[in-house]
Structure formats: structure tokens, C-alpha cells
Design an enzyme around this catalytic site. Structure first.
Site, short mmCIF file in Angstrom:
data_model
loop_
_atom_site.label_atom_id
_atom_site.label_comp_id
_atom_site.label_asym_id
_atom_site.label_seq_id
_atom_site.Cartn_x
_atom_site.Cartn_y
_atom_site.Cartn_z
N ALA A 47 0.82 -1.21 0.00
CA ALA A 47 0.00 0.00 0.00
C ALA A 47 0.85 1.26 0.00
O ALA A 47 0.37 2.34 -0.36
CB ALA A 47 -0.92 0.00 1.22
N LYS A 48 2.11 1.14 0.39
CA LYS A 48 2.98 2.31 0.52
C LYS A 48 3.34 2.93 -0.84
O LYS A 48 3.79 4.07 -0.89
CB LYS A 48 4.24 1.96 1.29
CG LYS A 48 3.99 1.52 2.73
CD LYS A 48 3.34 2.62 3.56
CE LYS A 48 3.26 2.23 5.03
NZ LYS A 48 2.65 3.30 5.85
N ASP A 49 3.13 2.20 -1.92
CA ASP A 49 3.33 2.79 -3.25
C ASP A 49 2.48 4.05 -3.41
O ASP A 49 2.89 5.02 -4.03
CB ASP A 49 2.92 1.80 -4.35
CG ASP A 49 3.95 0.71 -4.58
OD1 ASP A 49 4.95 0.67 -3.85
OD2 ASP A 49 3.73 -0.10 -5.50
N ALA A 52 4.05 7.04 -1.47
CA ALA A 52 5.35 7.42 -2.02
C ALA A 52 5.16 8.27 -3.28
O ALA A 52 5.74 9.35 -3.41
CB ALA A 52 6.18 6.18 -2.34
N THR A 79 7.59 1.35 2.88
CA THR A 79 7.63 2.71 2.36
C THR A 79 8.96 2.97 1.67
O THR A 79 9.01 3.60 0.61
CB THR A 79 7.41 3.74 3.49
OG1 THR A 79 6.17 3.47 4.13
CG2 THR A 79 7.39 5.16 2.93
#
Length: 346
Positions: A47-49, A52, A79
Site C-alpha cells: 500500500a505504501k506505493d 510514495a 515505504t
């Protein structure tokens, strides 16, 4: 006239629009309908895409980030991987202060993506000069032409999920979602998603997941920081020993704490039973769902969306290692017996 080739320009175009998958086997004994938002389908496998790309492009738009600059961040791994991936495409240098609690797999992946990694001790206070928060701040001060993402205290963390994850879930469920279950670390995922969904329907219940050893659940209930709640735990990317401003506690209805051991077993069970290779925190999320169900949180008409944040490949040396599980005292006879034995042909 020839048709154009249908191809994406780069991996960043693949971020978001992750699938919603109905869970059946691992929730067969629970009342309600359960769906996983599978964030491992992002190109960086988490999910950190989303944050970012969103934070970096917003910094570019505001003129804060310029060609040749360096991006610095604190991370438990996911992340950092996403920032390194975006940095490659956009031509930035990437420096990461990483918690020593992060799996070796994650650290190796960060290095493979060209990031410079500083490994910091996990079990120190946030204001300790060795903590990954303090190290990242120091590196930012020392590095000319750098920006510090600071996901724990960056409102754009929330905004990224408000603009993407929330609308996707609303559309995928045709507005029929009744409960959102999500782990809380920085708090951006649960807060941004919850904000959007509650604007669409304030009756949607937002159920957070916290770890034993973290202060988030008690802070949510009392608005008091209790250092006595803090002790070492193993789950990565879940819980905190500080209060992130990227967590909107008012958007969350309640928290459930889960243990390291049960979350590890549950992650392995999801992979073995559903064929969905998920990370440690996904195991924590489903474990929380089961505990919420025991408290009577769901009915047969509930439509529960559970955010599965990342991919199992990040945890090969941890929850998917029988040796690691045994070293932690997490002996898992069910999964070990179910696994295929490796036969060596000589």
C-alpha cells in the site's frame, strides 16, 4: 491502420486500483461477508506505493523537490521500497533509515533498488539519537538538496489514501461496505480511507488493528500517552511508540490489539488456505477480524473490507521460516505438517 501497442510507460502507472478479493475459507466460521483489498498487487507489492508517489509528486508540484535532489525517509521497509522505486523512475537519490526489526528480505530489497540504507536499533525511544526518526532528521540536515518525507507526521499520507484507496473500495463494493478493518502504523492508510468512506456513509464502522507493545489503542481511548504500554514486539509496520499526526483518531471507531504469535500463524494460514501470499501485517488484520467477530461486531449482513497491506515475499526469513518461528517460540505444527517436504535428489 495499425492499432497502437497497449503498454504502460513505467511501473508508476501500475500503482492503485488493486483488486478486492472475497475471502471464503479463512472466514468460513464467521458471520458476514469478508473481502480483502489486496495491496500486494501494487508494483512495489504494498500500500505504501500510493503515498510514495503522491507525496513525491506533490513535492515536485510545490517546487520543494528538484532534479538531482535526495529523498530521505524512515521506514520499516515497505515505504522505503516504494520511495526507492519512485526515485529510480524520477531520477532522485534515496537514503533510508530503517528499523532493525525489519526483515532481512526487506533490507536486501531496499539495497537492490539502489537505496542507501542506515540500519537503526528498533527498541529505543523515538527521541534517542540512534532511532530511525532521529537518524533520518540528522541525515536530512546534513544532506544538501534533500527532502525528508516524514510519513508519520505528513498530512499527505492521509490525503493519498483519501484520494485513492477510499474511492476504490467504495466503488468496488457499490457503496455496500459496512466495516473497514485496517492496521495502523503511521495511520495514513486507515485514516485517509476512513475519512472518504465516512463522508459517503457515516454509519460505516472503522476498526483499527494495533499490536501489544504499542500505545495506539490506549491513546485512542484516553487521549493519553502511556509509556507503560511500550515494550518490544515483532510485527513490522503495525503500532507505534509515539503518536503520529498522520493518524486521525477521530475517524477510527475502535482498536483491537493482536499478538505477534497469532498474527504470524494467521498469515501462514491465509497463504496455505486461500492461496494468497500475504505479509505479517495482513495476518494481523485477519487475526483482528476474528477477535472482533468474537465480540459480536459483525452480523450475517455485514460487508467487511480488510486491507491486506503487503506481500509475503517480504517475510521469507521471518514468518515463512520454520526456523524463525521456532526461535520465537511460535512452533506451528499445523502449517509445518501441511507444507510439502523438500526431497533432495542425489
Amino acid at each position: 491502420m495499425k492499432e497502437e501497442i497497449k503498454a504502460y510507460d513505467n511501473v508508476l502507472a501500475l500503482i492503485g486500483n488493486t483488486p478486492l478479493l472475497k475471502l471464503s475459507k479463512v472466514t468460513s466460521n464467521l458471520e458476514g461477508n469478508f473481502y480483502a483489498k489486496v495491496e500486494a498487487f501494487n508494483p512495489g507489492h504494498s500500500a505504501k506505493d500510493r503515498i510514495a508517489l503522491y507525496i513525491i509528486e506533490e513535492a515536485e508540484r510545490r517546487g520543494i523537490l528538484k532534479p538531482g535532489d535526495t529523498i530521505i525517509e524512515t521506514t520499516s521497509g515497505n515505504t522505503g521500497f516504494s520511495i526507492a522505486m519512485v526515485s529510480i523512475i524520477k531520477g532522485y537519490e534515496c537514503i533510508l533509515a530503517v528499523s532493525s526489526k525489519s526483515s532481512k528480505d526487506k533490507i536486501d530489497m531496499l539495497r537492490a533498488m539502489g537505496a542507501k540504507v542506515y540500519l537503526c536499533p528498533a527498541h529505543v525511544s523515538a527521541d534517542d539519537e540512534r532511532s530511525y526518526y532521529s537518524v533520518a532528521k540528522r541525515l536530512h540536515e546534513e544532506t544538501k538538496g534533500s527532502i525528508y518525507i516524514n510519513q508519520y507526521f505528513n498530512e499527505l499520507n492521509i490525503e493519498a489514501h483519501y484520494k485513492t484507496t477510499g474511492p476504490e473500495i467504495w466503488e468496488q463494493t457499490n457503496g455496500k461496505i459496512t466495516h473497514l478493518v485496517a492496521c495502523s502504523g503511521t495511520g495514513g492508510t486507515i485514516s485517509g480511507t476512513a475519512k472518504f468512506l465516512k463522508e459517503m456513509n457515516p454509519d460505516i464502522k472503522v476498526l483499527g488493528v494495533d499490536a501489544y507493545g504499542s500505545i495506539l489503542k490506549k491513546y485512542h481511548e484516553t487521549r493519553e500517552f502511556d509509556s507503560n504500554e511500550i515494550y518490544p514486539y515483532r510485527i513490522e509496520g503495525l503500532g507505534k511508540n509515539l503518536i503520529p499526526t498522520a493518524t486521525d483518531f477521530d475517524a477510527i471507531d475502535k482498536f483491537m490489539k493482536v499478538s505477534d504469535e497469532e498474527s504470524a500463524h494467521t498469515a501462514r494460514e491465509i497463504s496455505r488456505v486461500e492461496g494468497l501470499f500475504v505479509g505479517y501485517t495482513s495476518g494481523a488484520a485477519l487475526q483482528a477480524v476474528r477477535q472482533y467477530a468474537e465480540e459480536g461486531e459483525f452480523t450475517k449482513d455485514s460487508n467487511v473490507v480488510i486491507i491486506f497491506p503487503d506481500h509475503g515475499s517480504r517475510y521469507m526469513s521471518k514468518v515463512y521460516s520454520d526456523e524463525w518461528m521456532n526461535d520465537q517460540g511460535f512452533f506451528d505444527s499445523v502449517n509445518i505438517e501441511a507444507n510439502q517436504k523438500v526431497e533432495v535428489i542425489k
